[in-house]
Design an enzyme around this catalytic site. Structure first.
Site, short mmCIF file in Angstrom:
data_model
loop_
_atom_site.label_atom_id
_atom_site.label_comp_id
_atom_site.label_asym_id
_atom_site.label_seq_id
_atom_site.Cartn_x
_atom_site.Cartn_y
_atom_site.Cartn_z
CB CYS A 83 -0.96 0.01 1.19
SG CYS A 83 -0.18 0.35 2.78
CB CYS B 261 5.70 -2.74 6.64
SG CYS B 261 5.37 -3.15 4.91
CB CYS C 249 -4.66 7.41 -2.61
SG CYS C 249 -5.73 8.74 -1.99
CB SER D 154 18.00 -9.42 -3.66
OG SER D 154 17.50 -10.66 -3.18
CB VAL D 155 18.12 -10.23 -8.97
CG1 VAL D 155 17.95 -11.22 -10.11
CG2 VAL D 155 17.99 -8.80 -9.46
N GLY D 156 18.23 -12.29 -6.66
CA GLY D 156 18.42 -13.67 -6.20
C GLY D 156 17.31 -14.12 -5.29
CD GLN E 269 -18.06 6.39 8.77
OE1 GLN E 269 -17.69 5.28 8.47
NE2 GLN E 269 -19.03 7.01 8.11
CD GLU F 29 -22.68 8.17 1.12
OE1 GLU F 29 -22.55 7.03 1.61
OE2 GLU F 29 -23.58 8.95 1.46
#
Length: 1364
Positions: free
Chosen positions: A58, A83, A170, A375-377, A794, A1290
């Site tokens: 994300c 992360c 987003c 990494s590629v490997g 909310q 909405e």
């Protein structure tokens, strides 16, 4: 368990040293499993990097990581997902978070300022990651040019900067404003083409000097203290060379964890040579420990195994694994080379079609931040050992790559060269102590013409998604211009990710093609042989689709060889463009001004505080849910012993610990209640049984996974899993009649008047909210049985009530505070009560602060998302497409509890009524199933109703063989019909703008001409088809009562509290504008300049502003502005006499605002007003909108691209057009995700399988319209609406049905080719989402074979031209 004695850390172990935002960090002790994100968020004050997914998918956690090379004196900076980065991996590195870009907390970087200026932040949770992605692209481009010795560097291109956001999600903005921010830094941008911003007000001001200045020289520099340390040779306690090699055998860091199960230990071993690695692996040999070799650790985003690893062995600094060698034929690079570095090396390789194709393909792998660190490997080893669906393995196999594998034997190393094919085939049988050392990629092939091309089919065309299948083809050919033949000398055909253990070569096809002249007959034969070579494993999902993909790849490639032209050329999506049209009025200044969102610079810079950013109080614990794994069962027992014996575990809290009532959710609309924790019968997978409390976030999650639940599934019967099951089993919820509504007109008469009647079924699936900030709460017990709750909600009023009931205490003992939300979309309206209540019970029991932040997978499992529907309808219509009657039975799946779904028939009906059906009768059945309860999701009911409505009109159009847009034309509402269908919500004739904006858009787009052009295009284009659709929106906005308190201080500053919550919609910004206007009678406008800057809107607090309601329905902003207006009116009445008295003593009659406030304070005038506003007399009104979308469908892959979208939204008199346009774009793109990419998948028990960024695909930058134009239509003033504004958040989502309908028409054109004849009567079943496999299936999984067969039948002579 535990690290071996040979790897124990010693007192002489070097500490971990790195820089964080320029400051030195030195750690003597580190848990090797700690990620950089965990450290930053838990141990420092910096909260800019967010925990969004924990999978690298994300981009919310992106930071800059800089490395210094003492030999070359070069600094390499890369954006990375913190992360995934192991903390121990950043030794000697400089880490910069978004906060670190600022010189001071108020001196923002140019990226931050431009994001704010171009309205690129809404909820703001993703914005720090976006900032770092843009910044990372700028630094990468600067580094590349410096490495090439370019003395006068240029800026990156628009496309390069846009693609920098490839790895970021987003959910709010729709990306368009963020892409505009990217382009402000580009070399090839025309600033006049950029969207609404605060840097200029017209095109004349669109100049670079009006942008916030960006000076690369002022960017953070690599710290000198790190350079000094890195250039100083390490001093060992013993100068013996052998000791220098053996010293690295000691674990650099160890971490011991104690629990009731005993001690466990993790170790981090740093190796700097193959000899070090050999010794470490030898010491570990034969021990019962999980060892992980680490370079970038990006695999942890997929396999999530960090806490299961005993020993991490860092191999990222071994010289042999970092080697880069070029020769005349190709490139050899060490296995530890980052994938992004490989792309750079390939782009530097001049005039090689192989290098160019490889680089282009690899830029579609994952996101840029993952490529920068992975990494590629590592990628190849994942493919080899674990069957990972690797693009790297496939394209390198196709290019003819080979590898070196080193067998480690003490201080010796035996190197074996293998073809990549041999390496992949060995899998886990490669042997112990053998590692991948390097990869060699041939890039030049000599004098023979070589053609190399790669392919991938994926949910997203430009990356950040695993492939369904991929391929790479390399052939050497000879051509005869005289007889126009192409002879394939050799062929190398690699296929991967189609459902096999690893990438393979199609050897029989290669042999078939070798030495042959290419003909259509040979292509057909190759396709048939390929299907015997490429056979997915039995367990592979969508097997037939994947086979169809690889067939399409091969056909595409061979056809282009035969013709010398591309078989198909999908429209390039970069750069994106768009225009925004709106009207600004000074009548209610500063209302209607397109000002930047309040605190958007703070959001971009990471200074904005979200719930999980609040520092943990002393003694704070963490909670994690224990969820049911059965859909329907009786709980026989819960054994928490193993969980409580886990490291750091403190308590297991369940229903028996609730001091009050076991109630976790109270729905304010229908007063329906749900239990907090199961106590008896489990009703769905993911239902909370309790929470485990532990000392850390990770330990709580691990312990929760150890709770053992004993279920009885036999005595309760079989679960009800679908609407059809519910009908069979008579499992329903009741629906209050007031939410259904009466029939409209005489349905039987309408059916009798029809020329045709047709019946069909349309289904809609669910959608996950995928707000960037997961559900989060911090509960702090207080004195006298009170508790304070910080939560992302909310509806803080609902949270307050349910916690009071749960704890058995008065409501006034519960204080709930919410400052801002990182997105919500309905998912934090009701379901979050359960999360907050669970933490409150645990905190109340333990008398300790406790917090919870759901990981992405748990959040998606627990929060049910949008409800599903299945509609059986009969429609009557005339020859012209005019509908005379619509009769429908709508099945709605609620799940195990009703939540708010019994209210939603009303919104479905309202949305369905967007067309004039003549007569209409809708019946609803609310199904109770053993699935997670569904809940409000942006435009709940309206979205589904709009989908059903447009499916009906598309059905009529298909039946008659007419254009769907013409059918919509004849069924467009008139004032008479809209009044019949919508009643008093229509208002007066002046407000009925639907026909006006419909015709306005039709005229602007020249719809009929464009439809004809698309029809011609589809007749001439075999494999790319286009569709165009134009739809309407009639949205019932229901205004709700709201409250506000406005307080003025003696210095003139103002603080405002409102009953709404800022969650990205710009509510606080609009309230500031409203307050500034409403107090303007007291201000001296000629002298007082920035009154907006004096107004602060503060967090929602259930004690200081009690009895609020729930944010939703798109009318909270206007309701809070109305409440603030009411409060300000009172203040003006109180202060006006004071102003008039002061004015008498001023020569010019002017009174300074500060003087007025100070005088009023001294006169003890009450300068605080608390008021409630109620929507009388007009509680309901219609919001109108129209939208048209043009799409392109690749019939070989099923991929859809949105070429253009044009929207006109009647927003009334916009309170802030910049914010409203952002809401329109964001809502539409969320709708586009619902209709195209967001596929909610569950297993037979109802367990969510699409529970993260790997499996669930919200829109990214490459799934939005390439051209995106929005107009805010300025409708007439209306005295009964707040400043004549209308709801905005909405309604535009429902216009995304234009995308889905356009896809249908494109598919229809493809089916016309496939089946022959016309599209008339082709009423295929098509339900959202229009995923690639579904679209491809409808276009014909065997469309290539069918085409080849038909073409060969038509002519025995095979033309050597393009196979159309």
């Amino acid at each position: 368990m535990g690290a071996p004695a040979a790897l124990k850390s010693t007192p002489s172990s070097k500490p971990l040293v790195f820089a964080l935002n320029g400051q030195r960090v030195e750690l003597a002790s580190v848990d090797p499993a700690t990620t950089l994100l965990s450290y930053i968020r838990s141990e420092t004050r910096f909260k800019g990097p967010k925990r969004g997914c924990g999978e690298g998918g994300c981009g919310a956690c992106v930071v800059m990581l800089a490395r210094y090379n003492p030999q070359t004196k070069e600094v390499k900076e890369s954006s990375v997902n913190s992360c995934l980065v192991m903390l121990c991996s950043v030794d000697g590195c400089a880490i910069t978070t978004t906060e670190g870009l600022c010189k001071t907390r108020i001196d923002f970087h140019a990226v931050h300022k431009r994001i704010s200026a171009f309205h690129g932040s809404q909820c703001g949770f993703c914005t720090p990651g976006m900032s770092m992605a843009i910044y990372g692209c700028l630094k990468h481009d600067q580094q590349q040019q410096a490495a090439q010795g370019i003395e006068s560097p240029t800026r990156p291109s628009c496309e390069k900067l846009e693609r920098a956001l490839q790895g970021n999600i987003c959910r709010c903005t729709g990306y368009r404003p963020l892409l505009d921010v990217c382009k402000t830094f580009a070399s090839d941008v025309d600033l006049e083409d950029l969207g609404v911003n605060t840097c200029w007000t017209d095109k004349a001001g669109a100049k670079a000097e009006n942008l916030p200045v960006y000076d690369p020289k002022s960017d953070p520099q690599f710290p000198q203290f790190l350079i000094d340390e890195l250039e100083t040779p390490e001093i060992h306690s013993n100068g013996n060379a052998e000791h220098a090699q053996l010293a690295s055998l000691d674990a650099r860091f160890t971490h011991v964890e104690s629990s009731k199960e005993g001690e466990s230990e993790r170790a981090w071993v740093s190796t700097s040579s193959l000899a070090d690695l050999s010794a470490a692996l030898e010491a570990l040999s034969g021990r019962n420990q999980k060892v992980k070799l680490v370079v970038g650790n990006t695999s942890a985003g997929y396999y999530k195994d960090l806490r299961q690893v005993d020993v991490f062995v860092d191999i990222s600094q071994i010289p042999e694994l970092l080697t880069v060698r070029r020769d005349a034929r190709g490139l050899e690079l060490g296995a530890a080379t980052r994938i992004a570095e490989l792309v750079d090396y390939l782009e530097e390789w001049s005039k090689s079609s192989v290098a160019e194709a490889l680089a282009d393909h690899l830029k579609k792998l994952a996101g840029g931040h993952v490529r920068n660190w992975g990494s590629v490997g590592g990628n190849l080893v994942m493919a080899q050992k674990f069957g990972f669906a690797s693009d790297v393995a496939t394209v390198l196999l196709g290019a003819g790559a080979s590898v070196k594998v080193v067998a480690l034997k003490g201080f010796n190393a035996d190197v074996t060269e293998l073809s990549l094919e041999e390496f992949l085939e060995k899998g886990s049988t490669l042997g112990e102590n053998r590692i991948l050392q390097s990869v060699y990629i041939p890039l030049e092939s000599g004098p023979t013409e070589t053609v190399f091309k790669t392919f991938r089919g994926a949910p997203r065309p430009y990356g950040n998604a695993l492939s369904f299948a991929n391929a790479a083809f390399l052939v050497q050919v000879s051509r005869s211009e005289q007889n126009r033949t192409v002879v394939i000398q050799t062929a190398r055909l690699a296929f991967g990710a189609f459902g096999t253990k690893h990438a393979i070569r199609a050897l029989r096809v290669e042999e078939l093609l070798k030495g042959k002249s290419l003909t259509l007959g040979l292509v057909k034969e190759a396709v048939e042989v390929l299907k015997t070579d490429v056979v997915p494993l039995e367990v592979t999902p969508t097997k037939d689709y994947r086979v169809s993909l690889v067939v399409g790849f091969l056909f595409d490639f061979l056809n282009s060889l035969l013709s010398g032209e591309p078989t198909l050329t999908p429209t390039h999506l970069f750069p994106h463009i768009g225009k925004q049209q709106f009207t600004v009025s000074d009548e209610h200044y500063p209302i209607s001004q397109p000002t930047s969102k309040f605190q958007s610079q703070n959001q971009a810079s990471g200074e904005a505080v979200y719930v999980d950013d609040i520092p943990s109080p002393p003694g704070c614990l963490h909670a994690a849910f224990v969820l049911s794994s059965e859909p329907y069962a009786k709980i026989k027992g819960v054994d928490s012993a193993a969980a409580l014996g886990s490291v750091g575990a403190v308590a297991y809290v369940s229903a028996s610990d609730i001091p009050g009532k076991n109630i976790g959710i109270i729905n304010p609309f229908n007063q329906e209640k749900e239990p907090l924790f199961v106590d008896g019968i489990v009703g769905y997978v993911g239902q909370p049984l309790g929470v485990v409390v532990a000392d850390t976030y990770d330990n709580a999650r691990i312990a929760a996974g150890k709770v053992n639940v004993n279920y009885d599934t036999h005595s309760v019967g079989a679960p009800v899993m679908t609407c059809d099951d519910a009908v069979t089993r008579n499992s329903f919820f009741s629906i209050p009649p007031m939410f259904v509504g009466p029939p409209i007109g005489d349905i039987e008469k309408g059916l009798s008047a029809a020329d045709f009647k047709s019946s069909a079924t349309v289904s809609t699936k669910s959608q996950s909210h995928f707000y960037m900030e997961t559900q989060t709460t911090l509960a702090i017990p207080d004195e006298d049985g009170c508790i304070t709750i910080y939560t992302a909600s909310q509806s803080i009023d609902c949270v307050q009530q349910v916690i009071a009931v749960c704890l058995g205490i008065p409501i006034h003992n519960v204080r709930v505070i919410t400052r801002r939300l990182g997105g919500a979309f309905g998912g934090k309206a009701f379901r979050n009560q359960q999360i907050a209540a669970a933490v409150a019970v645990a905190a109340y029991k333990l008398r300790r602060p406790i917090r919870i932040s759901l990981d992405r997978n748990t959040d998606m499992q627990m929060i049910g998302g949008r409800f599903l529907t299945k509609t059986n309808y009969t429609v009557g219509f005339t020859k012209t497409g005019k509908i005379t009657a619509l009769k429908a039975d709508v099945l709605m799946e609620a799940g195990w509890f009703i939540d708010a779904t019994n209210v939603l028939p009303m919104t479905i009906t309202n949305s369905l009524k967007k067309y004039n059906y003549g007569s209409m009768n809708i019946n609803y059945i609310l199904c109770k199933t053993n699935n997670v309860p569904k809940t409000a999701t942006r435009a709940p009911g309206d979205c589904e109703g709009s989908a059903i409505a447009d499916a009906v009109l598309d059905h009529v159009a298909s039946y008659l063989g007419l254009s769907g847009n013409k059918v919509r034309d004849v069924n467009l509402h008139t004032l008479e019909s809209v009044s019949q269908f919508h009643g008093d919500a229509v208002g007066d004739a002046n407000g009925f703008t639907l026909p006006i904006i419909w015709n306005r858009l039709k005229s602007r787009l020249k719809m009929e001409e464009r439809e004809e052009e698309i029809e011609v295009f589809n007749e001439q284009s075999r494999w790319i088809k286009r569709g165009l659709s134009m739809v309407t929106c009639t949205f019932h906005a229901l205004a709700a009562s709201n409250i506000a308190t406005v307080s003025i201080f003696q210095d003139g500053s103002i603080v405002v509290e409102v009953g709404g919550v800022e969650m990205g919609q710009g509510l606080y910004t609009k309230v500031r504008q409203a307050v500034a206007y409403c107090l303007s009678p007291l201000w001296n406008k000629s002298k007082d300049v920035d009154m907006l800057g004096m107004i602060r809107v503060i967090q929602a607090d259930s004690l200081s502003l009690p009895n609020s309601f729930c944010d939703g329905g798109s009318t909270t902003s206007e309701g809070t502005c109305a409440a603030a207006q009411t409060a300000c009116t009172v203040l003006v009445q109180r202060l006006q006499p004071v102003k008039e008295q002061l004015a008498k003593n001023q020569a010019d009659g002017m009174v300074a605002w500060e003087l007025l406030c100070l005088t009023a304070k001294q006169m003890q005038v009450d300068m605080q007003s608390h008021e409630r506003w109620s929507p009388v007399p007009m509680a309901s009104y219609l919001v109108y909108g129209v939208g048209a979308s043009e799409v392109e469908v690749n019939t070989l892959t099923g991929e859809t691209r949105i070429l253009a979208t044009n929207l006109i939204h009647d927003g009334g008199k916009s309170l802030n057009p910049a914010l409203d346009i952002g809401q329109i774009e964001g809502a539409f793109v969320m709708g586009a995700g619902y209709f195209l990419t967001e596929d909610v998948v569950r297993d037979a028990k109802g367990k969510l399988l699409s529970d993260g960024t790997w499996t669930y695909k919200p829109p990214t930058i490459d799934t939005i319209p390439q051209k995106f134009n929005v107009e805010l239509y300025n409708s007439p003033t209306h005295k009964d609406r707040i400043f004549s504004s209308k709801g905005i958040g909405e309604p535009p989502l429902t216009l995304a049905t234009s995308v889905f309908s356009a896809v249908r028409y494109a598919i229809q054109a493809a089916r016309k080719d496939y089946f022959g004849g016309t599209a008339s009567g082709d009423m295929f079943e098509f339900s959202q989402p229009a995923t690639t496999d579904k679209v491809k299936s409808l276009c014909g999984l065997d469309n290539v074979e069918q085409y080849l067969e038909a073409t060969l039948k038509r002519s025995k002579t095979i033309p050597h031209g393009k196979l159309s």
